[in-house]
Design a protein around this motif. Structure first.
Motif, short mmCIF file in Angstrom:
data_model
loop_
_atom_site.label_atom_id
_atom_site.label_comp_id
_atom_site.label_asym_id
_atom_site.label_seq_id
_atom_site.Cartn_x
_atom_site.Cartn_y
_atom_site.Cartn_z
N TYR A 155 2.78 4.47 5.25
CA TYR A 155 2.20 5.31 6.30
C TYR A 155 3.24 5.81 7.29
N SER A 210 0.84 -1.19 0.00
CA SER A 210 0.00 0.00 0.00
C SER A 210 0.87 1.25 0.00
N GLU A 211 0.22 2.37 -0.09
CA GLU A 211 0.91 3.64 0.13
C GLU A 211 1.55 3.59 1.52
N ALA A 246 4.39 -0.11 5.39
CA ALA A 246 3.17 -0.12 4.59
C ALA A 246 2.45 -1.44 4.87
N VAL A 272 -5.41 4.51 3.34
CA VAL A 272 -4.18 4.92 4.03
C VAL A 272 -3.96 6.43 3.88
N HIS A 273 -4.15 6.92 2.66
CA HIS A 273 -3.96 8.35 2.40
C HIS A 273 -4.86 9.19 3.30
N LYS A 308 -6.06 -2.98 -3.83
CA LYS A 308 -4.91 -2.14 -3.52
C LYS A 308 -5.26 -0.66 -3.66
N GLU A 309 -5.99 -0.29 -4.71
CA GLU A 309 -6.38 1.10 -4.90
C GLU A 309 -7.24 1.58 -3.73
N TYR A 310 -8.13 0.73 -3.26
CA TYR A 310 -8.97 1.10 -2.13
C TYR A 310 -8.13 1.30 -0.86
N ASP A 365 -4.96 1.94 -0.66
CA ASP A 365 -4.14 3.15 -0.84
C ASP A 365 -4.92 4.40 -0.46
N GLN A 366 -6.15 4.49 -0.93
CA GLN A 366 -6.96 5.67 -0.64
C GLN A 366 -7.27 5.75 0.85
#
Length: 282
Positions: free
Chosen positions: A138, A135-136, A242, A260-261, A253-255, A257-258
């Motif tokens: 943290y 993931s992105e 991460a 985590v952001h 993964k996109e979910y 990532d969002q």
């Protein structure tokens, strides 16, 4: 002349056949790719399966405070990333279910489908990235020493540590052992199997130094006043923490990532971190 015409005709037929075959192969490849994409978009992605199941399966080692700690008596998990797992599960209309793993087996368990995500202070490495997506990040981190406070000035550099007579202790199977084996050539290196008791080795005088993530040295120095984190703001190495995810599930993964952001910008992660560190001071 007739022979030349015949040869030209045969060549044309062969060319047309090859072109048709290539077109058919291309069409079939596209159909296969579309089918795979549709499968992932529908039943294949965890973004759909986790809410239907009502459970988010989380692999975690349970031996790495402040991120993940398993109580040996009750089996209950606590830690910053345990709270984050609950938050992620709630966002997916699910509850977290924790699966015990080890640092050596963490990404293999994830790749084998034993869990949906791996959490608990996981450092991003290229070796792990060959088996899992990340993931992105943290948290930015890095390896730094933790020692008895009376020895803090003695172990400022790797040269200070890697000397004959210095006893370095490390937990097995993760980036701590990888870092220690790469840099410790002259000091004595001992692998201690239990990461929950490894700091007692230093406190009780059986070891002099452990090199681990700066975040862990800060936490351990708070709960053990005998121990000091050595320059945690300037660690020996650079790393990021991460969450490890299945490689093949881009939508999940996109979910994540969002999520985590948002969690690292709206105060969610900071609240869990502050709560954990505050409880360690009491």
């Amino acid at each position: 002349m007739r022979r030349a015409v015949t040869l030209a005709t045969v060549a044309a037929v062969l060319a047309a056949t090859a072109a048709g075959s290539a077109l058919a192969d291309g069409t079939e490849a596209k159909r296969t790719a579309d089918s795979a994409a549709n499968s992932t978009a529908g039943h294949g992605t965890l973004l759909d399966r986790v809410p239907r199941r009502g459970v988010l399966r989380v692999c975690t080692t349970g031996d790495y405070r402040p991120f993940s700690h398993r109580d040996a008596k009750t089996g209950a998990y606590t830690g910053i990333d345990i709270s984050m797992a609950g938050n992620l599960a709630k966002s997916l209309d699910a509850k977290p279910k924790f699966t015990a793993t080890t640092w050596a087996k963490l990404v293999d368990d994830l790749a084998a489908g034993r869990c949906d995500i791996a959490m608990g202070g996981v450092s991003v490495t290229l070796e792990r990235a060959r088996k899992a997506a990340f993931s992105e990040p943290y948290l930015t981190d890095g390896k730094t020493p933790i020692v008895r406070c009376e020895d803090e000035k003695k172990y400022q550099t790797l040269d200070d540590i890697d000397r004959p007579g210095v006893r370095v202790v490390v937990n097995p199977g993760g980036t701590n052992e990888e870092f220690a084996r790469a840099h410790i050539k002259r000091a004595t290196l001992t692998v201690h199997p239990d990461n929950t008791t490894i700091f007692d080795e230093i406190i009780d005088g059986r070891a002099d130094v452990m090199m681990t993530d700066a975040s862990e040295t800060r936490y351990q120095s708070k709960i053990h006043p005998e121990l000091c984190a050595v320059h945690p703001d300037k660690p020996f190495s650079f790393s990021e923490k991460a969450y490890a995810l299945p490689r093949s599930d881009a939508q999940f993964k996109e979910y994540v990532d969002q999520w985590v952001h948002l969690a690292t910008h709206d105060g969610t992660y900071r609240k869990y971190a502050d709560d954990w560190l505050a409880s360690s001071r009491s």
